[in-house]
Write a protein that holds these residues in place. Structure first.
Motif, PDB file in Angstrom:
ATOM      1  N   PRO A  11     -18.765  -3.820  10.421  1.00 13.12           N
ATOM      2  CA  PRO A  11     -20.332  -3.489   9.932  1.00 13.12           C
ATOM      3  C   PRO A  11     -20.882  -4.587   9.133  1.00 13.12           C
ATOM      4  O   PRO A  11     -21.933  -4.821   9.490  1.00 13.12           O
ATOM      5  CB  PRO A  11     -19.930  -1.921   8.845  1.00 13.12           C
ATOM      6  N   SER A  12     -20.042  -5.164   8.568  1.00 17.42           N
ATOM      7  CA  SER A  12     -20.679  -6.428   7.638  1.00 17.42           C
ATOM      8  C   SER A  12     -21.006  -7.469   8.570  1.00 17.42           C
ATOM      9  O   SER A  12     -22.100  -7.979   8.600  1.00 17.42           O
ATOM     10  CB  SER A  12     -19.700  -6.850   6.565  1.00 17.42           C
ATOM     11  N   VAL A  13     -20.217  -7.854   9.565  1.00 14.80           N
ATOM     12  CA  VAL A  13     -20.469  -8.797  10.474  1.00 14.80           C
ATOM     13  C   VAL A  13     -21.772  -8.341  11.237  1.00 14.80           C
ATOM     14  O   VAL A  13     -22.745  -9.219  11.590  1.00 14.80           O
ATOM     15  CB  VAL A  13     -19.387  -8.907  11.497  1.00 14.80           C
ATOM     16  N   ARG A  14     -22.083  -7.138  11.809  1.00 14.58           N
ATOM     17  CA  ARG A  14     -23.153  -6.669  12.451  1.00 14.58           C
ATOM     18  C   ARG A  14     -24.499  -6.676  11.616  1.00 14.58           C
ATOM     19  O   ARG A  14     -25.515  -6.957  12.199  1.00 14.58           O
ATOM     20  CB  ARG A  14     -22.840  -5.266  12.815  1.00 14.58           C
ATOM     21  N   ARG A  15     -24.187  -6.549  10.319  1.00 13.54           N
ATOM     22  CA  ARG A  15     -25.307  -6.583   9.601  1.00 13.54           C
ATOM     23  C   ARG A  15     -25.947  -8.138   9.608  1.00 13.54           C
ATOM     24  O   ARG A  15     -27.118  -8.417   9.514  1.00 13.54           O
ATOM     25  CB  ARG A  15     -25.017  -6.057   8.044  1.00 13.54           C
TER      26      ARG A  15
END
Length: 216
Positions: A11-15
């Motif tokens: 999720p952090s990478v996607r953000r």
């Protein structure tokens, strides 16, 4: 590549991908979720066998990553099957940081780099490290080729996913062996020319000596 991206794209990478404008490209790579481990292709297996070293990343119980280089003759990392890699681990500085990390959390990342061909392969897997005498049959299978030194452990990696990196910014570098092979014809030519020059110098010296003798 979707299995690798599903592991890597948290999720952090996607953000961050959304922020940087690369989310659409990442979406195309992700595709449908893939739950099963990704088998190595023939190209990936051959690439791994051809190299004389790789980077091994593990993570500690406190969440800190650790990267270690492992080297040996080409082929010291054996492709046991399409899901498993293995090699004989030899005694080093005896810190055992990677071993300790693997025992705490077997999730690892491997990075294989060929600077001559400007190619790189990244891999996620689950590693185990056990005493060398725990599985004599496997130890024998991993014994040739292997890294020189005192064997301490059998290391195996169950491959979870892999992906090829782009070749951008890989500086071509060549090993001593590769340079020796490439320069062999040049060295042979230089040796021939040196021998030829020595012969010519001897002839010139003989002519000078003859010219310097007084006429009779």
């Amino acid at each position: 590549m979707s299995r690798y991206d599903h592991i890597a794209c948290t999720p952090s990478v996607r953000r961050v991908q959304e922020e940087m404008g690369s989310a659409s490209a990442a979406d195309r790579r992700l595709g449908d979720p893939v739950e099963e481990a990704e088998p190595l292709t023939g190209a990936a297996a051959g690439f791994i066998r051809s190299l004389d070293g790789f980077l091994f990343a593990s993570v500690s119980e406190t969440g800190w990553p650790y990267i270690q280089f492992r080297g040996g003759p080409p082929g010291f990392v054996h492709v046991l099957d399409e899901h498993t890699l293995g090699y004989l681990d030899v005694r080093g500085n005896r810190q055992y940081i990677t071993t300790g990390n693997v025992r705490g959390d077997g999730r690892v990342a491997l990075f294989f780099l060929d600077q001559v061909r400007q190619a790189r392969l990244k891999l996620y897997g689950h590693a185990t490290a056990v005493p060398a005498d725990e599985d004599p049959a496997l130890a024998e299978r991993l014994s040739s080729p292997r890294t020189d030194g005192t064997v301490e452990q059998l290391v195996t990696i169950r491959v979870e996913a892999f992906a090829w990196n782009c070749p951008n910014h890989i500086t071509p570098r060549f090993s001593e062996h590769e340079l020796a092979d490439a320069l062999a014809p040049v060295r042979d030519r230089l040796a021939h020319l040196e021998q030829e020059n020595a012969g010519l110098r001897a002839e010139i010296a003989a002519h000078r000596d003859a010219a310097a003798r007084p006429a009779r």
